[in-house]
Design a protein around this motif. Sequence first.
Motif, short mmCIF file in Angstrom:
data_model
loop_
_atom_site.label_atom_id
_atom_site.label_comp_id
_atom_site.label_asym_id
_atom_site.label_seq_id
_atom_site.Cartn_x
_atom_site.Cartn_y
_atom_site.Cartn_z
N SER A 184 -16.79 0.68 -10.91
CA SER A 184 -15.68 1.60 -10.63
C SER A 184 -14.74 1.02 -9.57
O SER A 184 -13.53 1.23 -9.61
CB SER A 184 -16.22 2.97 -10.20
OG SER A 184 -16.97 2.86 -9.01
N ALA A 185 -15.30 0.28 -8.59
CA ALA A 185 -14.46 -0.37 -7.59
C ALA A 185 -13.55 -1.41 -8.24
O ALA A 185 -12.38 -1.56 -7.87
CB ALA A 185 -15.32 -1.04 -6.53
N GLY A 186 -14.10 -2.12 -9.23
CA GLY A 186 -13.28 -3.06 -9.98
C GLY A 186 -12.16 -2.37 -10.73
O GLY A 186 -11.03 -2.86 -10.80
N LEU A 187 -12.45 -1.18 -11.24
CA LEU A 187 -11.44 -0.40 -11.95
C LEU A 187 -10.33 0.04 -11.00
O LEU A 187 -9.15 0.01 -11.34
CB LEU A 187 -12.10 0.80 -12.63
CG LEU A 187 -11.27 1.57 -13.66
CD1 LEU A 187 -10.86 0.64 -14.80
CD2 LEU A 187 -12.06 2.76 -14.20
N VAL A 188 -10.72 0.46 -9.79
CA VAL A 188 -9.72 0.86 -8.79
C VAL A 188 -8.85 -0.34 -8.41
O VAL A 188 -7.62 -0.22 -8.27
CB VAL A 188 -10.40 1.44 -7.54
CG1 VAL A 188 -9.37 1.69 -6.43
CG2 VAL A 188 -11.10 2.75 -7.87
N SER A 189 -9.46 -1.52 -8.25
CA SER A 189 -8.69 -2.71 -7.91
C SER A 189 -7.71 -3.06 -9.02
O SER A 189 -6.55 -3.43 -8.77
CB SER A 189 -9.64 -3.89 -7.67
OG SER A 189 -10.47 -3.66 -6.57
N LEU A 190 -8.16 -2.94 -10.26
CA LEU A 190 -7.29 -3.20 -11.39
C LEU A 190 -6.12 -2.20 -11.40
O LEU A 190 -4.96 -2.57 -11.62
CB LEU A 190 -8.09 -3.09 -12.68
CG LEU A 190 -7.44 -3.64 -13.95
CD1 LEU A 190 -7.34 -5.16 -13.88
CD2 LEU A 190 -8.27 -3.23 -15.17
N ALA A 191 -6.44 -0.93 -11.12
CA ALA A 191 -5.41 0.10 -11.08
C ALA A 191 -4.43 -0.14 -9.94
O ALA A 191 -3.22 0.08 -10.07
CB ALA A 191 -6.06 1.47 -10.94
N HIS A 192 -4.96 -0.61 -8.81
CA HIS A 192 -4.10 -0.88 -7.66
C HIS A 192 -3.10 -2.00 -7.97
O HIS A 192 -1.92 -1.91 -7.64
CB HIS A 192 -4.95 -1.27 -6.45
CG HIS A 192 -4.16 -1.52 -5.21
ND1 HIS A 192 -3.93 -2.78 -4.72
CD2 HIS A 192 -3.55 -0.66 -4.35
CE1 HIS A 192 -3.21 -2.70 -3.61
NE2 HIS A 192 -2.96 -1.43 -3.36
N GLY A 193 -3.59 -3.05 -8.62
CA GLY A 193 -2.68 -4.11 -9.02
C GLY A 193 -1.65 -3.63 -10.02
O GLY A 193 -0.47 -4.00 -9.96
N THR A 194 -2.08 -2.78 -10.94
CA THR A 194 -1.17 -2.25 -11.96
C THR A 194 -0.09 -1.37 -11.34
O THR A 194 1.07 -1.41 -11.73
CB THR A 194 -1.95 -1.43 -13.00
OG1 THR A 194 -2.97 -2.26 -13.57
CG2 THR A 194 -1.05 -0.93 -14.11
N ASN A 195 -0.47 -0.58 -10.33
CA ASN A 195 0.46 0.38 -9.74
C ASN A 195 1.26 -0.22 -8.59
O ASN A 195 2.49 -0.20 -8.59
CB ASN A 195 -0.31 1.61 -9.27
CG ASN A 195 0.60 2.79 -8.96
OD1 ASN A 195 1.22 2.83 -7.92
ND2 ASN A 195 0.67 3.74 -9.88
N ASP A 196 0.57 -0.80 -7.61
CA ASP A 196 1.25 -1.20 -6.38
C ASP A 196 2.00 -2.53 -6.50
O ASP A 196 3.06 -2.69 -5.88
CB ASP A 196 0.25 -1.27 -5.24
CG ASP A 196 -0.05 0.11 -4.67
OD1 ASP A 196 -0.19 1.04 -5.49
OD2 ASP A 196 -0.11 0.26 -3.45
N ALA A 197 1.46 -3.50 -7.22
CA ALA A 197 2.19 -4.76 -7.37
C ALA A 197 3.52 -4.52 -8.08
O ALA A 197 4.52 -5.21 -7.80
CB ALA A 197 1.34 -5.77 -8.15
#
Length: 429
Positions: A184-197
Amino acid sequence: MEHITLLLAIVVATALVFDFTNGFHDTANAMATTISTGALKPKTAVAMSATLNLVGAFLSVEVAKTISGGIVDEDGLRTEVIFAALVGAILWNLVTWLVGLPSSSSHALFGGLIGAAVMSAGWSSVDGGTVVTKILLPAVAAPLVAGAASMLATKLSYRVGRNVTDEAQLKSTAKGYRAGQIASAGLVSLAHGTNDAQKTMGIITLALVTGGVLSPGSNPPVWVICSAGLAIALGTYFGGWRIIRTMGSGLTDLQPQQGFAAQTSAATVILASSHLGFSLSTTQSCSGAVMGAGLGRKGGTVKWSTATRMFVAWGLTLPAAGLVGAGAEFLTRQGTWGIVLVAALLVAGSGAIWRLSRREPVDHTDIAGTDEPGAVTAPTLAAIPSQLPGVPAAGLPVTGLTATIPSPLPAASVPAAATTTDPARPAAV
């Protein structure tokens, strides 16, 4: 199509610096709970998060399109406005990082952009409807939705495992939740890159439009996507240890079940919002999920003094970054000397914050949480063990105490009178 000017190159570089600060400021969103529950070691956690941030940057451009063509009117917008907006966002990110508060990098960017645009062209340059529907409403809804989902998921996790009492089974269950927490932490990191980058992609695209390099409504070029992804990944790898300490144990004490529930709920909310083009704050989503997980466990608590300071930072982010952005824009419109002065103030301010942080450095070896101020209960005197052998702890009744005090003189030299017990007077010692 015009070539990129020196000012535009400076703006692009400043945007990538903001992206870097966004990375280390928001590392805690994905990895704080994973580190605090022992699922991953700190350095391993940030390396994994950085890699997935980079991958996530290539998954979508919907949020970038919202920023580059939805919040402010592109017509007549000067490149200096973008520069001023980034100055406000960077300085607010650094200030909140210094005090260890997980504020929103997204809202810092939006605040700086709105403040600079209003100073440049008035309130008519800002699309109020977009601000309300795609920034303010998600800002309120995201932590509430993520918190509620996390609280329910936590309650369900403990209900499912309520009949597990064998120690071996408990260890196996905890190990399973830690494995799920890593996923789930990996999923959050993926989501963070998708949203914040994408937010940095959007701001660079907007700068290229104002500089005449791209036409209005254009998607981010490939080089913009790659550079934004690399910048946020590099910042993530450096690790915002101060904020990780606050998120990991400063808000609540988490067990593996809670960490898994919090991260899964936050990732779901972030990915859904990215798909819809809502540029919500990953910080607020993850913070709300952590608090929901704390309230979902029976006997769990949220450290409300820390949460209150965090709420205040959330409320101040838009106006504070907006004021700095507006002030920076006022200087940049004065000409070349104003732009140089703003750049110098940005460098000086960043350096001053860095020097202040070195007075009490925090790294991956020093991220254990501290007790909430005012939450420490002082022990009673009776609970304090005595430091003297043979002397009871303070506050305990003394019963059957006997003591022999030897004479400092040899027995042969003691006068007979001294050894005679006289009820009328105490014996001489």
